[in-house]
Design an enzyme around this catalytic site. Structure first.
Site, PDB file in Angstrom:
ATOM      1  N   ALA A  49      -1.563  -1.201  -4.823  1.00  0.00           N
ATOM      2  CA  ALA A  49      -2.622  -0.237  -5.129  1.00  0.00           C
ATOM      3  C   ALA A  49      -2.246   1.092  -4.502  1.00  0.00           C
ATOM      4  CB  ALA A  49      -3.965  -0.714  -4.577  1.00  0.00           C
ATOM      5  N   SER A  50      -2.379   2.159  -5.262  1.00  0.00           N
ATOM      6  CA  SER A  50      -2.124   3.473  -4.665  1.00  0.00           C
ATOM      7  C   SER A  50      -3.269   3.826  -3.717  1.00  0.00           C
ATOM      8  CB  SER A  50      -1.948   4.539  -5.739  1.00  0.00           C
ATOM      9  OG  SER A  50      -3.142   4.670  -6.477  1.00  0.00           O
ATOM     10  N   ASN A  51      -4.377   3.116  -3.860  1.00  0.00           N
ATOM     11  CA  ASN A  51      -5.490   3.329  -2.934  1.00  0.00           C
ATOM     12  C   ASN A  51      -6.325   2.046  -2.847  1.00  0.00           C
ATOM     13  OD1 ASN A  51      -7.897   4.214  -1.630  1.00  0.00           O
ATOM     14  ND2 ASN A  51      -7.205   6.301  -2.048  1.00  0.00           N
ATOM     15  N   PHE A  52      -6.414   1.487  -1.640  1.00  0.00           N
ATOM     16  CA  PHE A  52      -7.106   0.210  -1.454  1.00  0.00           C
ATOM     17  C   PHE A  52      -8.594   0.359  -1.171  1.00  0.00           C
ATOM     18  CE2 PHE A  52      -2.901  -1.658  -0.952  1.00  0.00           C
ATOM     19  CZ  PHE A  52      -3.087  -2.865  -1.605  1.00  0.00           C
TER      20      PHE A  52
ATOM     21  N   GLY B 222      -0.520   9.333  -4.407  1.00  0.00           N
ATOM     22  CA  GLY B 222      -0.547   8.287  -5.428  1.00  0.00           C
ATOM     23  C   GLY B 222      -1.924   8.216  -6.084  1.00  0.00           C
ATOM     24  N   THR B 223      -2.975   8.447  -5.293  1.00  0.00           N
ATOM     25  CA  THR B 223      -4.347   8.404  -5.820  1.00  0.00           C
ATOM     26  C   THR B 223      -4.565   9.513  -6.856  1.00  0.00           C
ATOM     27  OG1 THR B 223      -5.055   7.558  -3.709  1.00  0.00           O
ATOM     28  CG2 THR B 223      -6.780   8.487  -5.101  1.00  0.00           C
TER      29      THR B 223
ATOM     30  N   HIS C 126      -4.634  15.990   2.112  1.00  0.00           N
ATOM     31  CA  HIS C 126      -4.278  14.940   3.064  1.00  0.00           C
ATOM     32  C   HIS C 126      -3.730  15.571   4.336  1.00  0.00           C
ATOM     33  CE1 HIS C 126      -4.447  12.132  -0.359  1.00  0.00           C
ATOM     34  NE2 HIS C 126      -4.602  11.194   0.562  1.00  0.00           N
ATOM     35  N   HIS C 127      -3.582  14.728   5.365  1.00  0.00           N
ATOM     36  CA  HIS C 127      -2.977  15.152   6.637  1.00  0.00           C
ATOM     37  C   HIS C 127      -1.536  15.621   6.434  1.00  0.00           C
ATOM     38  CE1 HIS C 127      -0.779  11.311   6.662  1.00  0.00           C
ATOM     39  NE2 HIS C 127      -1.883  10.853   6.091  1.00  0.00           N
TER      40      HIS C 127
ATOM     41  N   GLY D 184       0.819  -1.212   0.000  1.00  0.00           N
ATOM     42  CA  GLY D 184       0.000   0.000   0.000  1.00  0.00           C
ATOM     43  C   GLY D 184       0.847   1.253   0.000  1.00  0.00           C
TER      44      GLY D 184
ATOM     45  N   LYS E  57       1.704  13.258   5.577  1.00  0.00           N
ATOM     46  CA  LYS E  57       1.888  12.494   4.333  1.00  0.00           C
ATOM     47  C   LYS E  57       3.187  12.932   3.657  1.00  0.00           C
ATOM     48  CE  LYS E  57      -0.469  10.960   0.176  1.00  0.00           C
ATOM     49  NZ  LYS E  57      -0.121   9.562   0.388  1.00  0.00           N
TER      50      LYS E  57
HETATM   51  N1  LIG Z   1      -2.616   2.400  -0.723  1.00  0.00           N
HETATM   52  C1  LIG Z   1      -3.433   2.948   0.183  1.00  0.00           C
HETATM   53  O1  LIG Z   1      -4.661   2.718   0.192  1.00  0.00           O
HETATM   54  C2  LIG Z   1      -2.852   3.840   1.250  1.00  0.00           C
HETATM   55  C3  LIG Z   1      -3.666   4.389   2.253  1.00  0.00           C
HETATM   56  C4  LIG Z   1      -3.063   5.147   3.258  1.00  0.00           C
HETATM   57  C5  LIG Z   1      -1.680   5.345   3.233  1.00  0.00           C
HETATM   58  N2  LIG Z   1      -0.935   4.826   2.226  1.00  0.00           N
HETATM   59  C6  LIG Z   1       0.521   4.931   2.171  1.00  0.00           C
HETATM   60  O2  LIG Z   1       1.053   3.969   3.073  1.00  0.00           O
HETATM   61  C7  LIG Z   1       2.309   4.428   3.589  1.00  0.00           C
HETATM   62  C8  LIG Z   1       2.271   4.388   5.120  1.00  0.00           C
HETATM   63  O3  LIG Z   1       1.307   5.306   5.590  1.00  0.00           O
HETATM   64  P1  LIG Z   1       1.108   5.572   7.156  1.00  0.00           P
HETATM   65  O4  LIG Z   1       0.073   6.639   7.247  1.00  0.00           O
HETATM   66  O5  LIG Z   1       0.926   4.287   7.884  1.00  0.00           O
HETATM   67  O6  LIG Z   1       2.562   6.176   7.526  1.00  0.00           O
HETATM   68  P2  LIG Z   1       3.296   6.142   8.943  1.00  0.00           P
HETATM   69  O7  LIG Z   1       4.394   7.168   8.853  1.00  0.00           O
HETATM   70  O8  LIG Z   1       2.303   6.260  10.047  1.00  0.00           O
HETATM   71  O9  LIG Z   1       3.936   4.671   8.998  1.00  0.00           O
HETATM   72  C9  LIG Z   1       5.042   4.264   8.249  1.00  0.00           C
HETATM   73  C10 LIG Z   1       5.862   3.325   9.131  1.00  0.00           C
HETATM   74  O10 LIG Z   1       6.902   2.697   8.354  1.00  0.00           O
HETATM   75  C11 LIG Z   1       8.000   2.492   9.228  1.00  0.00           C
HETATM   76  N3  LIG Z   1       9.234   2.197   8.460  1.00  0.00           N
HETATM   77  C12 LIG Z   1      10.270   3.017   8.125  1.00  0.00           C
HETATM   78  N4  LIG Z   1      11.215   2.325   7.458  1.00  0.00           N
HETATM   79  C13 LIG Z   1      10.769   1.044   7.374  1.00  0.00           C
HETATM   80  C14 LIG Z   1      11.301  -0.140   6.787  1.00  0.00           C
HETATM   81  N5  LIG Z   1      12.472  -0.165   6.140  1.00  0.00           N
HETATM   82  N6  LIG Z   1      10.572  -1.277   6.879  1.00  0.00           N
HETATM   83  C15 LIG Z   1       9.361  -1.289   7.500  1.00  0.00           C
HETATM   84  N7  LIG Z   1       8.827  -0.191   8.085  1.00  0.00           N
HETATM   85  C16 LIG Z   1       9.518   0.963   8.005  1.00  0.00           C
HETATM   86  C17 LIG Z   1       8.050   3.777  10.047  1.00  0.00           C
HETATM   87  O11 LIG Z   1       8.781   3.566  11.253  1.00  0.00           O
HETATM   88  C18 LIG Z   1       6.573   4.049  10.289  1.00  0.00           C
HETATM   89  O12 LIG Z   1       6.109   3.521  11.523  1.00  0.00           O
HETATM   90  C19 LIG Z   1       2.519   5.808   2.962  1.00  0.00           C
HETATM   91  O13 LIG Z   1       3.300   5.665   1.786  1.00  0.00           O
HETATM   92  C20 LIG Z   1       1.105   6.254   2.594  1.00  0.00           C
HETATM   93  O14 LIG Z   1       1.082   7.187   1.530  1.00  0.00           O
HETATM   94  C21 LIG Z   1      -1.499   4.085   1.240  1.00  0.00           C
END
Ligand SMILES: NC(=O)c1ccc[n+]([C@@H]2O[C@H](COP(=O)([O-])OP(=O)(O)OC[C@H]3O[C@@H](n4cnc5c(N)ncnc54)[C@H](O)[C@@H]3O)[C@@H](O)[C@H]2O)c1
Length: 238
Positions: free
Chosen positions: A100-103, A145-146, A135-136, A75, A139
């Site tokens: 998926a850029s958005n699930f 990505g969406t 977004h918050h 994600g 980010k």
């Molecule tokens: N595809 C989707 O539907 C969707 C939805 C929401 C967020 N996202 C994306 O997901 C990602 C995470 O979002 P979030 O809000 O949880 O962010 P977040 O900052 O709360 O969490 C990210 C976590 O990854 C950890 N991290 C850093 N390096 C790492 C590594 N090498 N291996 C594993 N973990 C590591 C960090 O310590 C942190 O806790 C972002 O890229 C965001 O844009 C995607």
């Protein structure tokens, strides 16, 4: 199912809640490079990995999963510039990747609406089109990505647009994708078509992160025993 969480931040925790509520077990939470060094061997015990980490670690995390023959649902956004390379490695090594850029199911319906609207608008040059996303403030990537997925669809369907730009467009062939960062906004996307006579807008507002986590879990339940590269269109069968 035994699940490995790669990234245990806001999304990792949300996925954990949904996974537990659906009777799955979380056997591993890797949240840093250090965790990888100490615990990566545990990946051998998992049925599937779910990655919501940081853009710069996503590709390495995916390759670690491939090394363990472990299907991986990704994600994390902000790494899709490397997608072609990742796809090639996935195919060469006969692995399973779902990204998926958005699930969110709702956002994926919204993607379909966006495509349909762009098809219709191709015949109406008097409408100018733009995308806005909010977004918050935490980010990391911008535009989202969406928003990039929305923009890419419009570019492929609207003859009058050739590229997207992340500021106010200077040329008619550019599609503006404007980003806003505000406290506590899970994700809002608006596609607007504006003419002198009227405006048409489609809008998706995520009310929480639950929809993203639920979609990622649906993908994680669907992926094991498959081989290849999949995304939401495969899961939702649009
Ligand atoms: N595809 C989707 O539907 C969707 C939805 C929401 C967020 N996202 C994306 O997901 C990602 C995470 O979002 P979030 O809000 O949880 O962010 P977040 O900052 O709360 O969490 C990210 C976590 O990854 C950890 N991290 C850093 N390096 C790492 C590594 N090498 N291996 C594993 N973990 C590591 C960090 O310590 C942190 O806790 C972002 O890229 C965001 O844009 C995607």
């Amino acid at each position: 199912m035994k699940i490995a969480l790669l990234g245990y931040g806001k999304m990792g925790k949300e996925v954990e809640k949904i996974a537990l509520s659906r009777g799955h077990e979380i056997i591993l939470r890797l949240d840093s490079e250090d965790d990888w060094d100490k615990q990566r061997e545990m990946l051998a015990e998992a049925d599937v990995a779910v990655d919501f980490s940081v853009p710069e670690s996503a590709m390495t995390n995916i390759f670690h999963c491939f090394d363990f023959n472990l299907p991986v649902v990704v994600g994390t956004t902000g790494w899709l510039g490397q997608l072609e390379h990742v796809k090639q490695v996935c195919e060469e090594h006969n692995q399973a990747l779902f990204y998926a850029s958005n699930f969110s199911v709702g956002v994926n319906l919204f993607f379909e609406l966006n495509r349909r609207l762009a098809q219709l608008m191709n015949n109406y040059d008097e409408y100018s089109v733009s995308i806005e996303e909010t977004h918050h403030i935490h980010k990391l990537d911008k535009p989202s990505g969406t928003a990039i997925t929305l923009a890419d669809s419009i570019l492929s369907l609207l003859d009058r647009k050739d590229k997207w730009v992340s500021e106010k467009p200077e040329n008619d062939f550019e599609l503006g994708v404007i980003s806003h960062r505000e406290e506590d906004v899970p994700g809002t996307h608006i596609v607007s078509y504006t003419s002198d006579i009227d405006d048409i807008e489609i809008k998706h507002i995520a009310k929480s992160r639950r929809g993203f986590a639920l979609g990622a879990m649906m993908a994680a339940e669907w992926l094991p025993r498959k081989r290849g590269i999949f995304t939401m269109a495969d899961l939702l069968k649009f």
